[in-house]
Design a protein around this motif. Structure first.
Motif, PDB file in Angstrom:
ATOM      1  N   ILE A  52       1.101  -1.268   0.425  1.00  0.00           N
ATOM      2  CA  ILE A  52       0.097   0.148   0.189  1.00  0.00           C
ATOM      3  C   ILE A  52       0.748   1.488   0.081  1.00  0.00           C
ATOM      4  CG2 ILE A  52      -1.649   1.493   1.385  1.00  0.00           C
ATOM      5  CD1 ILE A  52      -2.901  -0.915   0.093  1.00  0.00           C
ATOM      6  N   LYS A  53       2.219   1.220   0.841  1.00  0.00           N
ATOM      7  CA  LYS A  53       2.709   2.436   0.763  1.00  0.00           C
ATOM      8  C   LYS A  53       3.659   2.701  -0.562  1.00  0.00           C
ATOM      9  CE  LYS A  53       1.868   3.689   5.106  1.00  0.00           C
ATOM     10  NZ  LYS A  53       1.603   5.212   5.335  1.00  0.00           N
ATOM     11  N   LYS A  54       4.018   1.432  -0.833  1.00  0.00           N
ATOM     12  CA  LYS A  54       4.448   1.881  -2.776  1.00  0.00           C
ATOM     13  C   LYS A  54       3.712   2.514  -3.331  1.00  0.00           C
ATOM     14  CE  LYS A  54       5.814  -1.769  -4.735  1.00  0.00           C
ATOM     15  NZ  LYS A  54       6.562  -2.517  -5.122  1.00  0.00           N
ATOM     16  N   TYR A  55       2.702   1.854  -3.280  1.00  0.00           N
ATOM     17  CA  TYR A  55       1.836   2.767  -4.336  1.00  0.00           C
ATOM     18  C   TYR A  55       1.298   4.110  -4.036  1.00  0.00           C
ATOM     19  CZ  TYR A  55      -3.134   2.825  -6.613  1.00  0.00           C
ATOM     20  OH  TYR A  55      -3.942   3.622  -7.835  1.00  0.00           O
ATOM     21  N   GLU A  56       0.794   4.674  -2.248  1.00  0.00           N
ATOM     22  CA  GLU A  56       1.458   5.618  -2.317  1.00  0.00           C
ATOM     23  C   GLU A  56       1.657   6.766  -2.964  1.00  0.00           C
ATOM     24  OE1 GLU A  56       0.425   5.696   1.440  1.00  0.00           O
ATOM     25  OE2 GLU A  56      -1.660   4.991   1.650  1.00  0.00           O
ATOM     26  N   PHE A  57       3.085   5.251  -2.657  1.00  0.00           N
ATOM     27  CA  PHE A  57       4.536   6.430  -3.294  1.00  0.00           C
ATOM     28  C   PHE A  57       4.542   6.539  -4.834  1.00  0.00           C
ATOM     29  CE2 PHE A  57       8.208   6.685  -5.017  1.00  0.00           C
ATOM     30  CZ  PHE A  57       8.943   7.675  -4.652  1.00  0.00           C
ATOM     31  N   ASP A  58       3.601   5.596  -5.655  1.00  0.00           N
ATOM     32  CA  ASP A  58       3.821   5.923  -6.970  1.00  0.00           C
ATOM     33  C   ASP A  58       2.525   6.597  -7.691  1.00  0.00           C
ATOM     34  OD1 ASP A  58       5.813   4.049  -8.118  1.00  0.00           O
ATOM     35  OD2 ASP A  58       4.053   2.394  -7.570  1.00  0.00           O
ATOM     36  N   LEU A  59       1.456   6.979  -6.679  1.00  0.00           N
ATOM     37  CA  LEU A  59       0.229   7.916  -6.719  1.00  0.00           C
ATOM     38  C   LEU A  59       0.733   9.010  -6.390  1.00  0.00           C
ATOM     39  CD1 LEU A  59      -2.398   6.878  -7.299  1.00  0.00           C
ATOM     40  CD2 LEU A  59      -2.814   7.729  -5.007  1.00  0.00           C
ATOM     41  N   HIS A  60       1.988   9.468  -5.376  1.00  0.00           N
ATOM     42  CA  HIS A  60       2.142  11.187  -5.545  1.00  0.00           C
ATOM     43  C   HIS A  60       3.446  11.556  -5.894  1.00  0.00           C
ATOM     44  CE1 HIS A  60      -0.044  10.459  -1.079  1.00  0.00           C
ATOM     45  NE2 HIS A  60      -0.514  11.382  -1.825  1.00  0.00           N
ATOM     46  N   ASN A  61       4.125  10.346  -6.605  1.00  0.00           N
ATOM     47  CA  ASN A  61       5.454  10.746  -7.196  1.00  0.00           C
ATOM     48  C   ASN A  61       4.868  11.065  -9.042  1.00  0.00           C
ATOM     49  OD1 ASN A  61       7.640  11.388  -5.461  1.00  0.00           O
ATOM     50  ND2 ASN A  61       6.255   9.346  -4.330  1.00  0.00           N
ATOM     51  N   LYS A  62       3.837  10.738  -9.163  1.00  0.00           N
ATOM     52  CA  LYS A  62       3.208  10.615 -10.853  1.00  0.00           C
ATOM     53  C   LYS A  62       3.503  11.559 -11.229  1.00  0.00           C
ATOM     54  CE  LYS A  62      -1.271  10.639 -10.622  1.00  0.00           C
ATOM     55  NZ  LYS A  62      -2.858  10.041 -11.071  1.00  0.00           N
ATOM     56  N   VAL A  63       4.011  11.489 -12.743  1.00  0.00           N
ATOM     57  CA  VAL A  63       4.006  12.697 -13.433  1.00  0.00           C
ATOM     58  C   VAL A  63       3.202  13.384 -14.225  1.00  0.00           C
ATOM     59  CG1 VAL A  63       6.485  12.364 -13.626  1.00  0.00           C
ATOM     60  CG2 VAL A  63       5.276  12.060 -15.131  1.00  0.00           C
ATOM     61  N   SER A  64       3.222  14.937 -14.705  1.00  0.00           N
ATOM     62  CA  SER A  64       1.662  14.794 -15.505  1.00  0.00           C
ATOM     63  C   SER A  64       2.312  14.448 -16.852  1.00  0.00           C
ATOM     64  CB  SER A  64       1.928  16.139 -15.614  1.00  0.00           C
ATOM     65  OG  SER A  64       3.244  17.340 -15.621  1.00  0.00           O
ATOM     66  N   LEU A  65       1.164  14.464 -17.528  1.00  0.00           N
ATOM     67  CA  LEU A  65       0.906  14.458 -19.299  1.00  0.00           C
ATOM     68  C   LEU A  65       1.597  15.392 -19.465  1.00  0.00           C
ATOM     69  CD1 LEU A  65      -0.346  13.110 -21.214  1.00  0.00           C
ATOM     70  CD2 LEU A  65      -2.133  14.343 -21.342  1.00  0.00           C
ATOM     71  N   GLU A  66       1.682  16.924 -19.281  1.00  0.00           N
ATOM     72  CA  GLU A  66       2.231  17.904 -19.817  1.00  0.00           C
ATOM     73  C   GLU A  66       3.714  17.394 -19.762  1.00  0.00           C
ATOM     74  OE1 GLU A  66      -0.280  18.327 -18.396  1.00  0.00           O
ATOM     75  OE2 GLU A  66      -1.259  19.028 -19.064  1.00  0.00           O
ATOM     76  N   TRP A  67       3.898  17.082 -19.041  1.00  0.00           N
ATOM     77  CA  TRP A  67       6.220  16.808 -18.807  1.00  0.00           C
ATOM     78  C   TRP A  67       5.988  15.513 -20.315  1.00  0.00           C
ATOM     79  CZ3 TRP A  67       7.916  12.172 -19.002  1.00  0.00           C
ATOM     80  CH2 TRP A  67       9.361  11.899 -18.345  1.00  0.00           C
ATOM     81  N   LEU A  68       4.596  14.382 -20.590  1.00  0.00           N
ATOM     82  CA  LEU A  68       4.720  13.398 -21.413  1.00  0.00           C
ATOM     83  C   LEU A  68       5.222  13.990 -22.945  1.00  0.00           C
ATOM     84  CD1 LEU A  68       5.260  10.343 -22.574  1.00  0.00           C
ATOM     85  CD2 LEU A  68       2.859  10.355 -22.333  1.00  0.00           C
ATOM     86  N   LEU A  69       3.753  15.211 -23.277  1.00  0.00           N
ATOM     87  CA  LEU A  69       4.115  16.268 -24.183  1.00  0.00           C
ATOM     88  C   LEU A  69       4.957  17.079 -24.285  1.00  0.00           C
ATOM     89  CD1 LEU A  69      -0.289  16.360 -24.190  1.00  0.00           C
ATOM     90  CD2 LEU A  69       0.858  14.771 -25.122  1.00  0.00           C
ATOM     91  N   ALA A  70       5.835  17.247 -23.576  1.00  0.00           N
ATOM     92  CA  ALA A  70       6.828  17.878 -24.040  1.00  0.00           C
ATOM     93  C   ALA A  70       7.705  17.082 -24.510  1.00  0.00           C
ATOM     94  CB  ALA A  70       7.211  19.339 -22.203  1.00  0.00           C
ATOM     95  N   LEU A  71       7.948  16.138 -23.928  1.00  0.00           N
ATOM     96  CA  LEU A  71       8.764  15.569 -24.709  1.00  0.00           C
ATOM     97  C   LEU A  71       9.332  15.163 -26.142  1.00  0.00           C
ATOM     98  CD1 LEU A  71       8.853  12.353 -22.046  1.00  0.00           C
ATOM     99  CD2 LEU A  71      10.519  14.626 -21.884  1.00  0.00           C
ATOM    100  N   GLY A  72      11.130  15.660 -26.109  1.00  0.00           N
ATOM    101  CA  GLY A  72      10.789  15.840 -28.267  1.00  0.00           C
ATOM    102  C   GLY A  72      12.189  16.197 -28.885  1.00  0.00           C
TER     103      GLY A  72
END
Length: 310
Positions: free
Chosen positions: A12-32
């Motif tokens: 559960i703590k691992k999942y919460e860590f992933d949930l709070h540290n996920k990156v935004s869609l804007e970051w993904l779209l900015a990669l180029g």
């Protein structure tokens, strides 16, 4: 019970860590190319426990290796509390970002008595469901009014992702038999669907059981109306997206998994540090890894090291 508690608590703590540290869609779209990040041929399957957002292990992957695949799929394998999940309800597929980005999300649901597919059949089935979703998505956008499209785009901007659709195995004239638009998190239930004749028939049903959600089922059936210039352009884009998917499949598939190490944060009690640093990590090292459970061939496996501080 102590072993079960330690495993459950750290998971559960691992999942919460992933949930709070996920990156935004804007970051993904900015990669180029402007940031020195390249798109390489092939399909990249990024396995994650998240059903929304971009996982932190993918950002770590791009940071250390500034390239990712032309077709990017975030795959989440979920076990649901039902014995079997029908194949027609197993795959929930949606887009991540605009169609031109070629990024998708796929949630694969298995019941606790389902036999998991080997990696060859899984990869083939996943690509087939992606192709069905692409046809369904373009067909849906063709039959959506401009006002609804503007409203949907505004909703997408606020939620950063489009709704997921259940893609089945039944097809009508080259389009997916039906799609289920999920307005909230996918439900862990199994429901049967009846057959209808008209594309305008919309069935509203309320699933019974824990975590049930209201589902709107839309049956997609081709019509033979005359094609306008806009429709012709849409069909060209559809063929181009399907061609990119097939070309990427021929180029090969890479499976990107996280290789995790969990540590208790500073200031934690002695009991928590013992449970996390020693108990959980000992259990994790002596359990099957995701690559073994998913039967991923070593030649196609890319592991991303991640340290979880919980």
């Amino acid at each position: 019970m102590t072993i079960m508690f330690v495993w459950h608590y750290a998971t559960i703590k691992k999942y919460e860590f992933d949930l709070h540290n996920k990156v935004s869609l804007e970051w993904l779209l900015a990669l180029g190319p402007s940031l020195g990040v390249a798109r390489v041929p092939g399909i990249g399957l990024v396995f994650t426990d998240l059903t929304s957002g971009i996982p932190a292990n993918f950002s770590r992957f791009v940071t250390n290796l500034p390239a990712y695949h032309r077709i990017l799929v975030f795959v989440c394998v979920k076990s649901v509390p039902v014995p079997f999940v029908p194949p027609a309800e197993r795959y929930l597929v949606g887009r991540v970002g605009p169609a031109a980005h070629r990024s998708y999300r796929c949630i694969v649901r298995y019941g606790y008595r389902d036999v998991h597919q080997d990696i060859d059949s899984f990869e083939t089935e996943l690509v087939a469901r992606l192709a069905d979703f692409i046809r369904y998505d373009w067909h849906r956008s063709q039959h959506t009014s401009p006002y609804a499209e503007d409203e949907a785009s505004h909703s997408n901007e606020s939620s950063s992702e489009r709704r997921l659709a259940v893609i089945g195995t039944v097809t009508f004239s080259g389009t997916p038999g039906y799609g289920i638009e999920e307005s909230v998190e996918p439900a862990s239930v199994s429901i049967g669907f009846s057959t209808v004749e008209s594309v305008t028939d919309v069935i509203e049903m309320q699933a019974v059981g824990a975590g049930a959600v209201e589902r709107r089922v839309r049956f997609a059936i081709d019509d033979d109306d005359s094609e306008s210039d806009g429709q012709t352009k849409m069909y060209v884009q559809l063929e181009e997206e399907l061609r990119d998917l097939m070309t990427a499949q021929e180029a090969g598939t890479a499976f990107i998994l996280g290789h995790t190490h969990v540590e208790a944060k500073q200031g934690s009690s002695i009991l928590k540090r013992l449970a996390i640093n020693f108990g959980y990590n000992f259990l994790r090292r002596n359990c099957r890894g995701p690559d073994v459970a998913l039967k991923v061939p070593p030649i196609s496996l890319l592991e991303v090291g991640m340290v979880y501080v919980v």
